[in-house]
Design an enzyme around this catalytic site. Structure first.
Site, mmCIF file in Angstrom:
data_model
loop_
_atom_site.group_PDB
_atom_site.id
_atom_site.type_symbol
_atom_site.label_atom_id
_atom_site.label_comp_id
_atom_site.label_asym_id
_atom_site.label_seq_id
_atom_site.Cartn_x
_atom_site.Cartn_y
_atom_site.Cartn_z
ATOM 1 N N SER A 1 38.001 86.315 36.037
ATOM 2 C CA SER A 1 36.575 86.015 35.908
ATOM 3 C C SER A 1 36.475 84.769 35.056
ATOM 4 O O SER A 1 36.914 84.764 33.898
ATOM 5 C CB SER A 1 35.848 87.173 35.223
ATOM 6 O OG SER A 1 34.635 86.690 34.685
ATOM 7 N N ASP B 1 31.053 84.225 38.062
ATOM 8 C CA ASP B 1 29.912 85.017 37.606
ATOM 9 C C ASP B 1 28.697 84.137 37.362
ATOM 10 O O ASP B 1 28.677 83.341 36.427
ATOM 11 C CB ASP B 1 30.268 85.734 36.294
ATOM 12 C CG ASP B 1 31.171 86.927 36.521
ATOM 13 O OD1 ASP B 1 30.794 87.802 37.319
ATOM 14 O OD2 ASP B 1 32.240 86.987 35.900
ATOM 15 N N ASP C 1 35.205 95.486 38.281
ATOM 16 C CA ASP C 1 34.876 94.330 37.436
ATOM 17 C C ASP C 1 34.306 94.823 36.113
ATOM 18 O O ASP C 1 33.248 95.459 36.092
ATOM 19 C CB ASP C 1 33.844 93.472 38.192
ATOM 20 C CG ASP C 1 33.430 92.220 37.448
ATOM 21 O OD1 ASP C 1 34.107 91.840 36.476
ATOM 22 O OD2 ASP C 1 32.421 91.608 37.866
ATOM 23 N N SER D 1 38.273 88.613 29.947
ATOM 24 C CA SER D 1 38.810 88.434 28.599
ATOM 25 C C SER D 1 40.277 88.830 28.506
ATOM 26 O O SER D 1 41.039 88.206 27.767
ATOM 27 C CB SER D 1 37.968 89.201 27.581
ATOM 28 O OG SER D 1 37.745 90.503 28.028
HETATM 29 C C1 DX5 Z 1 30.280 91.226 33.710
HETATM 30 C C2 DX5 Z 1 30.928 90.255 34.662
HETATM 31 C C3 DX5 Z 1 32.387 90.301 34.648
HETATM 32 C C4 DX5 Z 1 32.956 89.917 33.312
HETATM 33 C C5 DX5 Z 1 34.248 90.618 33.154
HETATM 34 O O1 DX5 Z 1 28.990 90.828 33.532
HETATM 35 O O2 DX5 Z 1 30.474 90.513 35.982
HETATM 36 O O3 DX5 Z 1 32.967 89.557 35.703
HETATM 37 O O4 DX5 Z 1 33.152 88.545 33.141
HETATM 38 O O5 DX5 Z 1 34.750 90.338 31.895
HETATM 39 P P1 DX5 Z 1 35.786 91.288 31.181
HETATM 40 O O6 DX5 Z 1 37.011 91.333 32.053
HETATM 41 O O7 DX5 Z 1 36.020 90.593 29.886
HETATM 42 O O8 DX5 Z 1 35.155 92.630 31.039
HETATM 43 ZN ZN ZN Z 2 31.583 89.710 37.759
#
Ligand code: DX5
Ligand code: ZN
Length: 227
Positions: free
Chosen positions: A16, A43, A178, A201
């Site tokens: 992401s 995103d 996700d 992350s």
């Molecule tokens: C949440 C997003 C995700 C997010 C995931 O709003 O849709 O794609 O960036 O991030 P991590 O892997 O850090 O949870």
């Molecule tokens: Zn996402």
């Protein structure tokens, strides 16, 4: 047909970009690519549908020619219909929308497919799988949000495992997961039937190529029962 539809049960992962360094976005994409990423998760947030603001079609149009990987747009925006033509022009390979943000889901999914992209829906943690029963023929993949959308770095919501299992009973469509995905949660999700892993992350907290590979391998082991 398209990348997600042709996976045939293979487990894949992608970064992401929300967690990437936006001043060096292409470089951060190449790093995940070096770790075996199969797609790039993009995103888009509008500060209406979710309480955060990120990037839109202009950035997608710059990124698509920079990578050989399919770019997967996740639209966390109200009225995505206004933006979908621009994302299609940008050349993204797939687009997911939140059913709550769309007035005529059937029409919206049709526009995505007619534009040559794969069509997905993104289900918030409390959105029931049954709510998309009548959209299934128009879908190429389903995104399970395993956190509340809007921010990276949140913890995986464990009940989403049962939700993936429920969806597997309803459909053979590929399931993308996700939110809060790392080397510990990826195998839980793939054991339940998810095959498309998105991680933000957990990829960019360290050396992206190394972390991306760890997550994909852990997910593949979860699917084969070796983890
Ligand atoms: C949440 C997003 C995700 C997010 C995931 O709003 O849709 O794609 O960036 O991030 P991590 O892997 O850090 O949870
Ligand atoms: Zn996402």
């Amino acid at each position: 047909m398209g990348f997600f539809s042709e996976l045939g049960g293979r487990v894949v992962g992608g970064p992401s970009i929300l967690a990437a360094d936006f001043a060096h976005l292409a470089d951060d994409v190449y790093k995940a690519e070096a770790g075996g990423a199969a797609f790039i998760h993009f995103d888009a947030m509008d500060n209406h549908y979710v309480p955060n603001l990120s990037v839109g079609p202009v950035v997608a149009a710059s990124l698509v020619p920079e990578t050989n990987l399919p770019v997967d747009a996740h639209l966390m925006v109200d009225n995505p219909d206004n933006l979908i033509p621009m994302f299609l022009d940008a050349g993204v390979a797939s687009i997911s929308v939140h059913p709550e943000a769309v007035t005529h889901l059937h029409r919206t999914l049709g526009v995505i497919r007619a534009g040559g992209a794969e069509a997905g829906v993104a289900l918030n943690p409390t959105t029931p799988p049954e709510s998309i029963e009548w959209a299934l023929p128009q879908l190429d993949y389903i995104l399970i949000l395993s956190v509340n959308p809007g921010f990276g770095g949140q913890s995986f919501i464990p009940e989403m495992i049962q939700k993936i299992e429920r969806l597997k009973e309803m459909t053979d469509l590929p399931i993308q997961v996700d939110g809060g995905i790392n080397a510990e949660t990826a195998p839980l999700a793939t054991r339940a039937g998810a095959t498309i892993l998105v991680a933000g992350s957990a990829v960019y907290k360290g050396e992206p190529a190394v972390e991306m590979r760890k997550i994909i391998e852990a997910g593949q082991e979860g699917a084969t029962g070796t983890r």
